[in-house]
Design a protein around this motif. Structure first.
Motif, PDB file in Angstrom:
ATOM      1  N   GLN A  44       0.803  -1.219   0.000  1.00 18.40           N
ATOM      2  CA  GLN A  44       0.000   0.000   0.000  1.00 18.40           C
ATOM      3  C   GLN A  44       0.842   1.277   0.000  1.00 18.40           C
ATOM      4  O   GLN A  44       0.290   2.370   0.020  1.00 18.40           O
ATOM      5  N   GLN A  45       2.166   1.157  -0.054  1.00 15.02           N
ATOM      6  CA  GLN A  45       2.985   2.350   0.148  1.00 15.02           C
ATOM      7  C   GLN A  45       2.837   3.379  -0.959  1.00 15.02           C
ATOM      8  O   GLN A  45       2.915   4.582  -0.703  1.00 15.02           O
ATOM      9  N   GLY A  46       2.579   2.950  -2.209  1.00 22.60           N
ATOM     10  CA  GLY A  46       2.356   3.918  -3.279  1.00 22.60           C
ATOM     11  C   GLY A  46       1.138   4.766  -2.988  1.00 22.60           C
ATOM     12  O   GLY A  46       1.179   6.004  -3.053  1.00 22.60           O
ATOM     13  N   GLU A  47       0.050   4.083  -2.631  1.00 22.87           N
ATOM     14  CA  GLU A  47      -1.185   4.779  -2.264  1.00 22.87           C
ATOM     15  C   GLU A  47      -0.947   5.646  -1.027  1.00 22.87           C
ATOM     16  O   GLU A  47      -1.407   6.784  -0.942  1.00 22.87           O
ATOM     17  N   PHE A  48      -0.186   5.108  -0.083  1.00 26.50           N
ATOM     18  CA  PHE A  48       0.103   5.809   1.162  1.00 26.50           C
ATOM     19  C   PHE A  48       0.902   7.093   0.886  1.00 26.50           C
ATOM     20  O   PHE A  48       0.625   8.135   1.460  1.00 26.50           O
ATOM     21  N   ARG A  49       1.891   7.013  -0.002  1.00 30.25           N
ATOM     22  CA  ARG A  49       2.699   8.199  -0.325  1.00 30.25           C
ATOM     23  C   ARG A  49       1.838   9.287  -0.960  1.00 30.25           C
ATOM     24  O   ARG A  49       2.002  10.468  -0.673  1.00 30.25           O
ATOM     25  N   ASP A  50       0.917   8.877  -1.849  1.00 35.04           N
ATOM     26  CA  ASP A  50       0.019   9.851  -2.467  1.00 35.04           C
ATOM     27  C   ASP A  50      -0.833  10.530  -1.399  1.00 35.04           C
ATOM     28  O   ASP A  50      -0.994  11.750  -1.405  1.00 35.04           O
ATOM     29  N   LYS A  51      -1.363   9.720  -0.487  1.00 36.54           N
ATOM     30  CA  LYS A  51      -2.204  10.273   0.580  1.00 36.54           C
ATOM     31  C   LYS A  51      -1.387  11.165   1.513  1.00 36.54           C
ATOM     32  O   LYS A  51      -1.887  12.160   2.030  1.00 36.54           O
ATOM     33  N   MET A  52      -0.111  10.787   1.747  1.00 33.25           N
ATOM     34  CA  MET A  52       0.748  11.591   2.626  1.00 33.25           C
ATOM     35  C   MET A  52       0.972  12.974   2.036  1.00 33.25           C
ATOM     36  O   MET A  52       0.902  13.975   2.746  1.00 33.25           O
ATOM     37  N   SER A  53       1.264  13.029   0.730  1.00 33.96           N
ATOM     38  CA  SER A  53       1.503  14.342   0.124  1.00 33.96           C
ATOM     39  C   SER A  53       0.223  15.175   0.155  1.00 33.96           C
ATOM     40  O   SER A  53       0.260  16.379   0.377  1.00 33.96           O
ATOM     41  N   GLU A  54      -0.924  14.528  -0.017  1.00 29.39           N
ATOM     42  CA  GLU A  54      -2.218  15.205   0.083  1.00 29.39           C
ATOM     43  C   GLU A  54      -2.464  15.652   1.520  1.00 29.39           C
ATOM     44  O   GLU A  54      -2.957  16.751   1.764  1.00 29.39           O
ATOM     45  N   ALA A  55      -2.082  14.790   2.471  1.00 24.93           N
ATOM     46  CA  ALA A  55      -2.338  15.069   3.883  1.00 24.93           C
ATOM     47  C   ALA A  55      -1.466  16.190   4.432  1.00 24.93           C
ATOM     48  O   ALA A  55      -1.842  16.836   5.411  1.00 24.93           O
ATOM     49  N   MET A  56      -0.314  16.411   3.831  1.00 27.42           N
ATOM     50  CA  MET A  56       0.587  17.458   4.323  1.00 27.42           C
ATOM     51  C   MET A  56      -0.084  18.829   4.263  1.00 27.42           C
ATOM     52  O   MET A  56       0.280  19.732   4.996  1.00 27.42           O
TER      53      MET A  56
END
Length: 197
Positions: free
Chosen positions: A110-122
């Protein structure tokens, strides 16, 4: 620890008595940082004692983690380390490696999805908390699935078991009470883990 069988599909690193590491594929001495970079690249390797052939990979990987943590790359929370240490010698010790492996595999997938969400979450603290809560919920579901795999009464699932009522197993009364106590203890630990979320 077991003797090395010689991996044909990975690099063999020999560790000498003076703690030096030797990469047999490149014929050169290497450092823990070199091995860390191999791990990050996804290169498979095995560390063996140069004299006895004993497999030392687990200890060297743990040493790499220790080095990273001591440099300030704090990836492992103190509470997690305490909980992990607490499982040594516990009746659940045999379950923990499988659970951690399953959790890390799931996280890696899930890390690809997680990285996308992290950049959105920042851009939003609320999005960050929601994302972390979702990941925690997923991890707890995985833990619950793992625990159900090791529940002794799951094998012959009956309608009563599906409705939550445990069937009466056959056996000696003292064996049954010991199993019930252990099952209650496991449920209590799972409830505590769920409450910490």
């Amino acid at each position: 620890m077991t003797k090395s069988k010689g991996k044909a599909d990975g690099i063999v690193i020999k560790k000498y008595a003076n703690r030096r590491l030797y990469d047999t594929s490149t014929s050169q001495y290497v450092t823990l940082d070199y091995l860390r970079d191999l791990v990050k690249k996804g290169t498979d390797f095995q560390v063996v004692d140069a004299k006895s052939g004993e497999d030392l990979t687990r200890g060297v990987l743990a040493q790499i983690i220790f080095e990273e943590e001591s440099r300030g790359a704090n990836l492992l929370p103190v509470d997690f380390l305490r909980q992990l240490i607490g499982f040594y010698g516990d009746s659940l010790q045999s379950v923990v490696p499988g659970y951690l492996q399953m959790s890390m595999n799931s996280f890696s997938q899930q890390q690809g999805e997680f990285r996308d969400k992290m950049s959105e979450a920042m851009s939003s603290p609320q999005a960050t908390m929601a994302m972390l809560e979702e990941q925690t919920r997923r991890n707890m579901e995985l833990f619950g699935q793992t625990m159900r795999m090791f529940t002794p009464f799951q094998a012959g699932a009956t309608p009563e078991a599906e409705s939550g009522a445990a069937p009466e197993p056959e056996g000696k009364p003292e064996d049954l009470s010991a199993l019930r106590e252990e099952l209650d203890s496991l449920r209590e630990k799972m409830d505590q883990l769920l409450d910490k979320k």
